[in-house]
Design an enzyme around this catalytic site. Structure first.
Site, mmCIF file in Angstrom:
data_model
loop_
_atom_site.group_PDB
_atom_site.id
_atom_site.type_symbol
_atom_site.label_atom_id
_atom_site.label_comp_id
_atom_site.label_asym_id
_atom_site.label_seq_id
_atom_site.Cartn_x
_atom_site.Cartn_y
_atom_site.Cartn_z
ATOM 1 N N TYR A 1 0.885 -1.246 0.057
ATOM 2 C CA TYR A 1 0.146 0.069 -0.036
ATOM 3 C C TYR A 1 0.654 1.319 0.048
ATOM 4 O O TYR A 1 0.543 2.008 -0.653
ATOM 5 C CB TYR A 1 -1.043 -0.017 1.367
ATOM 6 C CG TYR A 1 -1.872 0.963 1.176
ATOM 7 C CD1 TYR A 1 -3.100 0.886 0.633
ATOM 8 C CD2 TYR A 1 -1.608 2.373 1.909
ATOM 9 C CE1 TYR A 1 -4.061 1.825 0.646
ATOM 10 C CE2 TYR A 1 -2.590 3.432 1.736
ATOM 11 C CZ TYR A 1 -3.907 3.227 1.125
ATOM 12 O OH TYR A 1 -4.608 4.179 0.853
ATOM 13 N N PHE B 1 -7.459 19.857 -24.783
ATOM 14 C CA PHE B 1 -7.834 18.513 -24.904
ATOM 15 C C PHE B 1 -9.487 18.422 -24.230
ATOM 16 O O PHE B 1 -9.513 19.184 -23.421
ATOM 17 C CB PHE B 1 -7.167 17.276 -24.289
ATOM 18 C CG PHE B 1 -7.763 16.138 -24.375
ATOM 19 C CD1 PHE B 1 -7.902 15.249 -25.905
ATOM 20 C CD2 PHE B 1 -8.240 15.125 -23.503
ATOM 21 C CE1 PHE B 1 -8.409 14.107 -25.966
ATOM 22 C CE2 PHE B 1 -8.577 14.000 -23.534
ATOM 23 C CZ PHE B 1 -8.830 13.563 -24.770
ATOM 24 N N ASP C 1 0.734 19.294 -21.154
ATOM 25 C CA ASP C 1 -0.285 18.226 -21.056
ATOM 26 C C ASP C 1 0.582 17.343 -22.013
ATOM 27 O O ASP C 1 0.544 17.337 -23.163
ATOM 28 C CB ASP C 1 -1.605 18.718 -21.679
ATOM 29 C CG ASP C 1 -2.496 17.534 -21.839
ATOM 30 O OD1 ASP C 1 -1.829 16.333 -21.796
ATOM 31 O OD2 ASP C 1 -3.350 17.540 -22.356
ATOM 32 N N ALA D 1 0.474 13.900 -22.895
ATOM 33 C CA ALA D 1 0.232 12.652 -23.370
ATOM 34 C C ALA D 1 0.844 12.087 -24.437
ATOM 35 O O ALA D 1 1.171 10.852 -24.300
ATOM 36 C CB ALA D 1 -1.378 12.748 -23.769
ATOM 37 N N LYS E 1 -1.220 6.822 -23.347
ATOM 38 C CA LYS E 1 -0.770 7.267 -24.511
ATOM 39 C C LYS E 1 0.612 6.718 -24.723
ATOM 40 O O LYS E 1 1.124 5.651 -24.955
ATOM 41 C CB LYS E 1 -1.042 8.470 -25.020
ATOM 42 C CG LYS E 1 -2.557 9.387 -24.783
ATOM 43 C CD LYS E 1 -3.622 8.693 -24.889
ATOM 44 C CE LYS E 1 -4.861 9.437 -24.599
ATOM 45 N NZ LYS E 1 -5.115 10.571 -24.162
ATOM 46 N N HIS F 1 -20.116 14.276 -26.000
ATOM 47 C CA HIS F 1 -19.695 13.111 -27.370
ATOM 48 C C HIS F 1 -19.818 11.623 -26.782
ATOM 49 O O HIS F 1 -20.024 10.730 -27.571
ATOM 50 C CB HIS F 1 -18.638 13.484 -28.049
ATOM 51 C CG HIS F 1 -17.188 13.041 -27.608
ATOM 52 N ND1 HIS F 1 -16.462 12.507 -28.276
ATOM 53 C CD2 HIS F 1 -16.719 13.219 -26.370
ATOM 54 C CE1 HIS F 1 -15.295 12.517 -27.699
ATOM 55 N NE2 HIS F 1 -15.677 12.838 -26.553
#
Ligand SMILES: *Cc1c(COP(=O)(O)O)cnc(C)c1O
Length: 457
Positions: free
Chosen positions: A72, A124, A214, A216, A257, A449
């Site tokens: 843990y 995004f 960001d 990704a 990604k 979407h």
């Protein structure tokens, strides 16, 4: 004879896929309310919905899965993961999260307040969602060249320094940070140049604003810097990524990604105050600081994936496959965001379905038609994804309306790309017989979407 480029892996395990009849697909897509997210994956033949969490892990990653430490607190797998992140990004402080949007949620809970404005290149959808849900605004300062899909530009993901400067001159007091998404997913998986990152850094320094990346697809971005920005031709991907991140204060990462894992994400930063501010939210929303929503084995696989996918050969194999699909579509005259991006081909739907008005969502219509044609699942990155304006509640028709064909990493062969291109050619050839699109019958207020329900007109 010139020996062709060879893919940098061979295949050790296979997963059968099954094609279907057009009649079956007509029923299935109707039951799914003409929203491909609502299809059962078994109803799909070639799945290009997303490159997120759909990659094939390597034998080394699977070996790491078996050796994961599930303690843990203080698990060895956490330290392996943290060391890999720090070695590749240069960021000292690392918080694990279960995926990219969770990293946004945790960090933005600390950084974003109502009334704030967050400028950057195209945000995004989940990033925009996490900003707008806090009653703040996402300001898109992407270069105008990105809006013309037929224009060739090596770094179409770039921030327009003049737009950013203008925005900051007016609203600097409302800006908690600048965000740069690499590669720029929404603009078509298009890269941001190192020169542009440097230009943004200079502006940010003048206004004393931090920069959040960001990240990704940061490794794919580094590949484009190496292959398109002359002074980086002889540098390794790992050298380039370190330099990219040296120009920022921190990052959020969807490891689904470019770390080629099925689940995972993180926040990494050099700012101690960001780390300390975000830490409590990590515990509240994700989990304790040494697992944050991942199993030990997930972190172990992530560490290996990050290392593997910041090697040139792995990236070249992937990005050349995307370019291969692009080249086929060139042969068939199908228009897409040029040049081909890092993770996907973005087909310019309104240029094909010229009779379908924007109010009837051309890219969604094209997505449905491609599925009907051959069971191929793409994804609308267009007017549906853009959501309504939070104030006026009007549809936002200002951006591009694209059908994204996202290619999972190390999953499909170029034979599958041939099938995709042929199916799209068939839809393109009968485009005149597609006069109408779709109408919304049910939608959510944010990020509609994923769950929207439609009817065919
Ligand atoms: C996928 C993605 C995210 C969100 O990450 P998830 O892992 O899907 O939650 C954020 N930004 C960009 C650019 C992405 O592509």
């Amino acid at each position: 004879m010139k020996i062709p480029f060879a893919e940098s892996f061979k295949i050790k395990m296979v997963e059968p896929i099954r094609s279907s009849t057009r009649k079956e697909r007509e029923e299935w897509i109707k039951e799914a309310h003409y929203n491909v997210f609502l299809l059962n994956a078994d109803q799909v033949f070639i799945d290009l919905l997303t490159d997120s969490g759909t990659g094939a892990m390597s034998d080394r990653q699977w070996a790491a899965i078996m050796a994961g430490d599930e303690s843990y607190a203080g698990a060895r797998s956490f330290y392996d993961f943290k060391d890999a992140v720090t070695r590749i990004t240069g960021f000292e402080y690392v918080l694990p999260t279960h995926q990219g949007r969770a990293a946004e949620n945790v960090l933005f809970s600390y950084l974003v307040k109502a009334g704030d404005m967050v400028p950057g290149n195209s945000h995004f959808d989940t990033t925009k969602g996490h900003i707008e849900a806090r009653r703040a605004e996402a300001i898109d300062c992407t270069i105008d060249e990105a809006k013309d899909t037929q224009l060739e530009h090596p770094f179409k993901g770039n921030v327009d320094p003049a737009k950013l400067e203008d925005m900051l001159a007016k609203h600097a007091d409302r800006v908690p940070f600048i965000i740069i998404t690499v590669t720029n997913n929404t603009a078509g998986g298009q890269p941001v140049s190192m020169a542009n990152l440097r230009a943004v850094r200079r502006i940010a320094d003048r206004y004393r604003k931090p920069i959040l990346i960001d990240g990704a697809r940061f490794a794919e971005n580094a590949y484009f810097i190496k292959t398109r920005e002359e002074e980086y031709a002889d540098r390794t991907i790992k050298e380039i990524t370190l330099e990219m991140f040296s120009l920022a204060d921190g990052m959020t990462m969807s490891a689904k990604k470019d770390a080629i894992v099925n689940i995972g994400g993180f926040i990494a930063t050099r700012n101690r105050d960001w780390y300390e501010g975000a830490r409590t939210f990590c515990i509240q929303f994700e989990g304790y600081l040494t697992y944050g929503g991942m199993a030990g084995r997930d972190m172990a696989a992530l560490a290996v994936g990050l290392d593997e996918n910041t090697e040139f050969d792995n990236l070249a194999t992937r990005i050349k496959q995307v370019a291969y699909l692009g080249k086929k579509l060139d042969e068939y005259g199908v228009p897409y965001q040029r040049p081909a991006g890092g993770h996907a081909i973005f087909v310019d739907a309104p240029k094909i379905l010229t009779h379908v008005p924007k109010e009837e969502f051309p890219a969604q219509t094209l997505t449905i038609e491609l599925y009907l044609e051959a069971g191929i699942r793409g994804c609308e990155i267009g007017y549906l994804l853009a959501d309504r304006d939070p104030l006026t509640r009007e549809n936002r028709f200002g951006g591009l309306d694209l059908l994204r064909l996202a290619i999972p990493r190390r999953v499909y062969t170029n034979n599958h790309m041939d099938v995709v291109a042929a199916a799209l050619k068939n839809v393109h050839d009968r485009r005149e017989q597609i006069p109408r699109g779709v109408r919304i019958t049910k939608e959510a207020e944010l990020m509609r979407h994923f769950t929207v329900e439609l009817e065919r007109l």
